[in-house]
Design a protein around this motif. Structure first.
Motif, PDB file in Angstrom:
ATOM      1  N   PRO A   1      43.888  56.527  71.773  1.00 43.33           N
ATOM      2  CA  PRO A   1      42.842  56.121  70.833  1.00 43.33           C
ATOM      3  C   PRO A   1      41.537  55.781  71.553  1.00 43.33           C
ATOM      4  O   PRO A   1      41.531  55.086  72.571  1.00 43.33           O
ATOM      5  CB  PRO A   1      43.444  54.877  70.161  1.00 43.33           C
ATOM      6  N   GLY A   2      40.430  56.306  71.023  1.00 40.85           N
ATOM      7  CA  GLY A   2      39.118  56.001  71.560  1.00 40.85           C
ATOM      8  C   GLY A   2      38.708  56.771  72.791  1.00 40.85           C
ATOM      9  O   GLY A   2      37.600  56.581  73.302  1.00 40.85           O
TER      10      GLY A   2
ATOM     11  N   PRO B   1      43.148  56.873  64.985  1.00 41.84           N
ATOM     12  CA  PRO B   1      42.160  56.184  64.149  1.00 41.84           C
ATOM     13  C   PRO B   1      40.737  56.406  64.654  1.00 41.84           C
ATOM     14  O   PRO B   1      40.490  56.438  65.854  1.00 41.84           O
ATOM     15  CB  PRO B   1      42.566  54.710  64.268  1.00 41.84           C
ATOM     16  N   ILE B   2      39.798  56.561  63.697  1.00 41.28           N
ATOM     17  CA  ILE B   2      38.395  56.815  64.015  1.00 41.28           C
ATOM     18  C   ILE B   2      37.618  55.502  63.987  1.00 41.28           C
ATOM     19  O   ILE B   2      37.722  54.724  63.034  1.00 41.28           O
ATOM     20  CB  ILE B   2      37.759  57.789  63.003  1.00 41.28           C
TER      21      ILE B   2
ATOM     22  N   SER C   1      37.811  55.174  59.905  1.00 46.34           N
ATOM     23  CA  SER C   1      38.486  56.095  58.986  1.00 46.34           C
ATOM     24  C   SER C   1      39.710  56.647  59.705  1.00 46.34           C
ATOM     25  O   SER C   1      39.923  56.380  60.888  1.00 46.34           O
ATOM     26  CB  SER C   1      37.560  57.227  58.533  1.00 46.34           C
ATOM     27  N   LYS C   2      40.487  57.433  58.994  1.00 49.07           N
ATOM     28  CA  LYS C   2      41.687  58.005  59.609  1.00 49.07           C
ATOM     29  C   LYS C   2      41.392  59.272  60.396  1.00 49.07           C
ATOM     30  O   LYS C   2      41.950  59.490  61.471  1.00 49.07           O
ATOM     31  CB  LYS C   2      42.745  58.291  58.537  1.00 49.07           C
TER      32      LYS C   2
ATOM     33  N   ASP D   1      40.951  55.914  54.104  1.00 50.50           N
ATOM     34  CA  ASP D   1      40.696  54.473  54.309  1.00 50.50           C
ATOM     35  C   ASP D   1      39.352  54.232  54.997  1.00 50.50           C
ATOM     36  O   ASP D   1      39.254  53.495  55.990  1.00 50.50           O
ATOM     37  CB  ASP D   1      41.817  53.837  55.129  1.00 50.50           C
ATOM     38  N   LEU D   2      38.290  54.844  54.474  1.00 53.47           N
ATOM     39  CA  LEU D   2      36.964  54.718  55.050  1.00 53.47           C
ATOM     40  C   LEU D   2      36.393  53.331  54.780  1.00 53.47           C
ATOM     41  O   LEU D   2      36.461  52.815  53.664  1.00 53.47           O
ATOM     42  CB  LEU D   2      36.039  55.779  54.455  1.00 53.47           C
TER      43      LEU D   2
END
Length: 332
Positions: free
Chosen positions: A202-203, A233-234, A248-249, A265-266
């Motif tokens: 992530p990231g 995950p964004i 967001s996803k 899920d924004l």
């Protein structure tokens, strides 16, 4: 010896390029629809730039042995444990390679066994008969680029967006794509063999467009669709008069119309305003986002506004409900 010809050919074809500064080490894919370029690049001297050259042929499988693959046209290719079997660009179990299956074979005709059969480097299982003519040969290249932070590999999409990550894989052939992720690559000085390690972290991958930045785990660009998808995950950031953060996803960048699509899920936070939605189309050049949900909900100290479609100003966080307006406001 299998990797030796790769390095020698790269040196012969690219000696003048490698003699220049390292920033010229690039891999390029061109979008045929509009000639937009997707360019992956290594800039530092410590970065890795490795190329497998070969040819591609598409055909139906006739027989499969432990180390041999024969197509219905009678051509046979030798395989080993390094021969990659893929479906939709992801590793596939070897037992999926069956008689009757359509397969795209990337092979090295200069690396043959004792029976003069070419080496099968990469096998791509196809879900249906290909649009390209079976048995039509095309060139193939797999380019691996690796550079560790703070340098990283860059992938530029047209003139509008650029992504960064430690490891990029570019494949050119019938199906062309770019994969950017966390990981590393190295070349053994003695055997010239490539060692490749890819991770989903992530990231670790960053996508920049204008003032907007998005961080995710793995980015995959498909040149046929012109879309680059960033797995979540964004995490979102945008600098400006009122800095914006969000999540967001998933994220998808469309190379043709230069828009970002955020899904799942924004959530956007800007000043005292928090806005939630199911999805959004971001037009960075216009400074606007269009949010969709059932409902889109925006809460600030002044009250709550809801709607099914909302226009959102990225610089200040101002909103206009375009469909299904409702709201509650605080008394002054």
């Amino acid at each position: 010896m299998k990797g030796l010809w790769i390095i020698l050919l790269a040196l012969l074809l690219g000696a003048s390029i490698l003699a220049q500064e390292s920033s010229t080490r690039t891999a390029e894919i061109i979008r045929k629809k509009n000639n937009k370029k997707v360019v992956a690049q290594v800039k530092s001297d410590e970065g890795v730039f490795y190329i497998d050259y070969g040819d591609i042929i598409i055909g139906r499988v006739k027989t499969v042995g432990e180390n041999l693959l024969t197509l219905e046209d009678g051509k046979t290719y030798w395989l080993d444990k390094e021969s990659r079997l893929l479906r939709n660009r992801a590793p596939a179990p070897r037992d999926e390679l069956k008689p009757g299956a359509w397969v795209e074979v990337a092979y090295n005709k200069d690396n043959t066994d004792k029976e003069n059969r070419p080496y099968g480097m990469r096998l791509l299982l196809l879900d249906k008969a290909p649009e390209a003519k079976a048995d039509e040969e095309r060139s193939y290249a797999r380019i691996v680029l690796s550079d560790q932070p703070p340098n990283r590999v860059s992938v530029k999409f047209g003139e509008d967006a650029i992504a960064y990550g430690p490891l990029a894989l570019v494949e050119k052939g019938v199906q062309e794509f770019v994969r950017l992720s966390d990981g590393s690559a190295s070349v053994d000085e003695n055997t010239l063999a490539l060692s490749l390690s890819s991770r989903s972290t992530p990231g670790s991958v960053e996508v920049d467009q204008g003032k907007s930045k998005a961080f995710g785990s793995v980015l995959e660009y498909d040149n046929e669709s012109g879309q680059a998808s960033l797995a979540g995950p964004i995490r979102l950031e945008r600098q400006g008069e009122k800095p914006l953060t969000g999540e967001s996803k998933t994220l998808t960048y469309n190379v043709d119309d230069e828009t970002l699509l955020l899904q799942g899920d924004l959530k956007l936070v800007q000043g005292d305003r928090t806005t939630t939605a199911q999805s959004a189309i971001v037009r960075e050049k216009e400074g606007l986002a269009f949010l969709f949900g059932n409902p889109v909900k925006s809460v600030s100290k002044d009250g709550t506004v809801q709607g099914k479609k909302v226009r959102y100003t990225l610089e200040r966080g101002d909103i206009v409900v375009l469909e299904g307006v409702s709201g509650e406001f605080q008394d002054q």
